[in-house]
Design a protein around this motif. Structure first.
Motif: not given
Length: 134
Positions: A23-25, A34-39
């Motif tokens: 969703y974020v990307v 964007c820098g969001y990394v899934a964890k």
């Protein structure tokens, strides 16, 4: 440990943020960059207990009990909460809309989401939940 008594087939012990990332990307500036990394995050006993409570409520509703108003333990309804909820439910009834769930609380709706009424916006993805009606 708190939450250990909750079976894993009721509530998992881990949370993957991979769907959050999808969703974020798509929704935020920067897209893939964007820098969001899934964890893969472990859930605490309290988080598992909270989730188990919601599972029980949804199962209760699935048995034909409802509608149900569900509020988080730290929800702080505004003085006009009941009137605003009545307005939203009235708008949905007039438009012959029958959502399975009506999320309560404030979030800025994405510009591409449908405006159902002056009191209701279509939800796509929620970061938090303060309350909802089933």
């Amino acid at each position: 440990a708190a939450g250990a008594e909750i079976p894993l087939d009721v509530v998992t012990d881990r949370w993957s943020t991979a769907r959050n990332r999808r969703y974020v990307v798509r929704a935020f500036i920067g897209g893939e960059d964007c820098g969001y990394v899934a964890k893969d995050l472990p859930l605490t006993g309290g988080e598992r207990g909270c989730a188990a409570s919601h599972v029980a409520i949804w199962r209760h509703c699935a048995e034909g009990v409802g509608p149900l108003l569900v509020l988080e333990d730290d929800a702080a309804p505004r003085p006009d909460f009941v009137q605003r909820l009545r307005t939203a439910l009235s708008h949905l009834a007039k438009k012959k809309e029958a959502p399975d769930v009506l999320y309560l609380g404030y979030t800025q709706a994405a510009t591409w989401r449908r405006r159902v009424s002056s009191a209701v916006r279509e939800a796509e993805y929620l970061w938090t939940t303060v309350g909802y009606v089933l």
